[in-house]
Design an enzyme around this catalytic site. Structure first.
Site, PDB file in Angstrom:
ATOM      1  N   GLY A 105       0.851  -1.370  -0.108  1.00  0.00           N
ATOM      2  CA  GLY A 105       0.151  -0.193   0.027  1.00  0.00           C
ATOM      3  C   GLY A 105       0.535   1.434   0.195  1.00  0.00           C
ATOM      4  CG  ASN A 262       0.535   2.839   7.230  1.00  0.00           C
ATOM      5  OD1 ASN A 262       0.399   3.627   8.356  1.00  0.00           O
ATOM      6  ND2 ASN A 262       0.422   1.308   8.253  1.00  0.00           N
ATOM      7  N   PRO A 263      -0.851   3.975   4.933  1.00  0.00           N
ATOM      8  CG  PRO A 263      -1.325   2.930   3.153  1.00  0.00           C
ATOM      9  CD  PRO A 263      -0.542   2.787   3.866  1.00  0.00           C
ATOM     10  CB  CYS A 264      -4.297   2.215   8.581  1.00  0.00           C
ATOM     11  SG  CYS A 264      -5.218   0.620   7.716  1.00  0.00           S
ATOM     12  CD  GLU A 266      -0.517   0.747  10.489  1.00  0.00           C
ATOM     13  OE1 GLU A 266       0.136  -0.412  10.781  1.00  0.00           O
ATOM     14  OE2 GLU A 266      -1.503   1.471  10.470  1.00  0.00           O
ATOM     15  N   PRO A 426      -4.534  -1.315  13.246  1.00  0.00           N
ATOM     16  CG  PRO A 426      -5.765  -0.512  11.684  1.00  0.00           C
ATOM     17  CD  PRO A 426      -4.403  -0.799  11.476  1.00  0.00           C
ATOM     18  CB  THR A 427      -4.762  -6.316  14.279  1.00  0.00           C
ATOM     19  OG1 THR A 427      -6.110  -5.599  15.028  1.00  0.00           O
ATOM     20  CG2 THR A 427      -3.543  -5.432  14.415  1.00  0.00           C
ATOM     21  CB  THR A 429      -7.668  -8.787   7.553  1.00  0.00           C
ATOM     22  OG1 THR A 429      -7.843  -8.192   6.803  1.00  0.00           O
ATOM     23  CG2 THR A 429      -7.301 -10.185   7.032  1.00  0.00           C
TER      24      THR A 429
END
Length: 472
Positions: A105, A262-264, A266, A426-427, A429
């Site tokens: 990503g 990064n996309p989330c 974190e 977020p974890t 998945t």
């Protein structure tokens, strides 16, 4: 062992996730476990015990480079922010496309692009603005397919940019920029203006012409609109950039700066930086209502070493030369946690109480101190990261507050192998596959229905009952 035995036969969603996202070409669970652990018996045991999982790109891709596939072991990257030129804007799109094709990503900051209406020397006479290119990067993300997942993209803009109001409103149109997350980089000065209900002055200077665009923004009114947009549409997010920049191991490096996240969001990263992720399941360290601190310390040590092993293995696999160079210079890893809410339930502690916050603070210190200590011991064996300045590193407020005297002595002598060590992803998945709470989130309901589009070619729905709710 098979995957049904590992995850539980009743966990159909978890089994489907493993089969569709992480299992390669019909391999058995045991073969997958050997491939992902790469001969590390400690990590193999921790995966079997559900105490740790690598990030998704490692679970899916590790070892596949030996089959000739072009893959990355890093979940996400930050690309060098585009300069204010057509060439740089589309070069950034090309870099994103190449990174997506390897399974990674991307985070892109748009703050260097001129605001709408700025004068330019071509037939258009004035620029369409930074926000117009959000559609370009979203489109590129949607075009490049990835096995079992869609490409991930983060687009950010500084609160100092005159196009901020337009940027904030993009996601209120449900047809626009559907393949990206969007966040605003907030400064302390901006938030002070919000608090005092003062005007915030936005300024953009074009480097080539020195033309200056100035805009006066009602900070409180804008922030209120942003909060309503976030409530209604989930975006944009807020990145409190001064806090991000000052609370890390590299805060006292004068020439270092984060280029984006990064996309989330974190893990903030320099240009070309990557997030190499792994997460520990806190709930599995609770026995008879007590958290096993010594076992946790040992697990942190094992995971830091394991992620460093993946880092070295994955160094030649990064899609772009700038990524290989940046990762080699800074050697970032991101060890995090999941299952916090499950842990608190098992300990009979209410989420959000002072008691819960106290234990989180204690575990956070243990995790940081142990990870930094282990990184110093790896530096003793293999050398510190190339850009490491021990004096500047030890002067950072984050380092001072999160290390014991023993750890400080080791770092003073050997430096660190990694410039970044911890992050809380977020974890989504990973935690869903294991049937636990994600990241540091609470459990919002005793059961819920989850919709997914990545496990089939259509909307698929699962009824989910968190196992800890059933048990407790």
């Amino acid at each position: 062992m098979d995957v049904e035995e590992w995850l539980g036969a009743e966990n159909q969603l978890g089994i489907d996730i493993w089969n569709k996202k992480y299992c390669y070409n019909g391999e058995t669970f045991d073969h997958w476990l050997d491939r992902v652990s790469a001969g590390d018996d400690d990590i193999k045991r921790m995966i079997l015990e559900k105490k740790f999982l690598f990030g998704g790109r490692i679970l899916a891709n590790r070892g596949l480079q030996n089959t000739g596939l072009k893959v990355t072991l890093s979940n996400c990257y930050v690309i060098q922010p585009p300069e204010d030129s057509i060439e740089s804007i589309f070069e950034c799109a090309s870099k994103a496309a190449r990174t997506f094709s390897y399974g990674g990503g991307v985070g892109i900051d748009l703050s260097k692009l001129a605001p709408r209406g700025a004068k330019i020397n071509n037939t258009a006479s004035e620029t369409s603005g930074a926000v117009s290119f959000t559609d370009l990067y979203s489109m590129v993300t949607g075009l490049i397919g990835q096995h079992g997942r869609r490409g991930a993209l983060m687009l950010t803009l500084s609160c100092e940019h005159p196009d901020l109001e337009e940027f904030m409103a993009v996601k209120t149109d449900l047809e626009r920029v559907t393949k990206a997350n969007m966040s605003v980089r907030m400064t302390d000065k901006f938030m002070e203006c919000v608090e005092k209900r003062e005007t915030f002055v936005q300024t953009f200077v074009r480097p080539e012409t020195k033309d200056t665009v100035v805009k006066n923004l009602d900070a409180y009114k804008f922030f209120k609109k942003l909060c309503y947009a976030n409530w209604d549409f989930g975006e944009p997010g807020c990145l409190f950039w001064d806090r991000i920049s000052s609370w890390n191991l590299l805060s006292e490096f004068p020439d270092y700066e984060y280029a984006g996240t990064n996309p989330c969001a974190e893990e903030p990263l320099p240009a070309g930086g990557s997030c190499l992720l792994g997460s520990m399941n806190l709930s599995e360290f609770v026995k008879d209502g007590k958290f096993q601190e010594e076992e946790f310390r040992e697990a942190v040590r094992i995971c830091v070493r394991a992620l460093n092993g993946v880092l070295e293995e994955g160094l030649p696999l990064h899609p772009l030369a700038e990524q290989r160079e940046s990762v080699n210079d800074w050697k970032q890893i991101g060890l995090g946690i999941m299952g916090l809410a499950d842990m608190l339930i098992k300990m009979e502690i209410t989420y959000g109480t002072r008691e819960a916050m106290d234990i989180c603070h204690r575990l956070g210190f243990i995790m940081a101190d142990t990870a930094i200590r282990e990184s110093a011991l790896i530096a003793k064996e293999k050398g510190k990261f190339p850009k490491c300045n021990i004096e500047q590193l030890m002067a950072s407020p984050y380092f001072i507050e999160n290390t014991s005297e023993e750890t400080r002595d080791l770092v003073r002598e050997y430096g660190l192998r990694n410039s970044q060590l911890l992050t809380i992803a977020p974890t989504g998945t990973l935690s869903t596959m294991l049937g636990i709470s994600g990241g540091i989130e609470p459990i919002f309901a005793t059961h819920f229905e989850r919709r997914t589009t990545s496990l089939a070619d259509h909307d698929q729905f699962y009824k989910v009952y968190p196992p800890v709710v059933k048990e407790y």
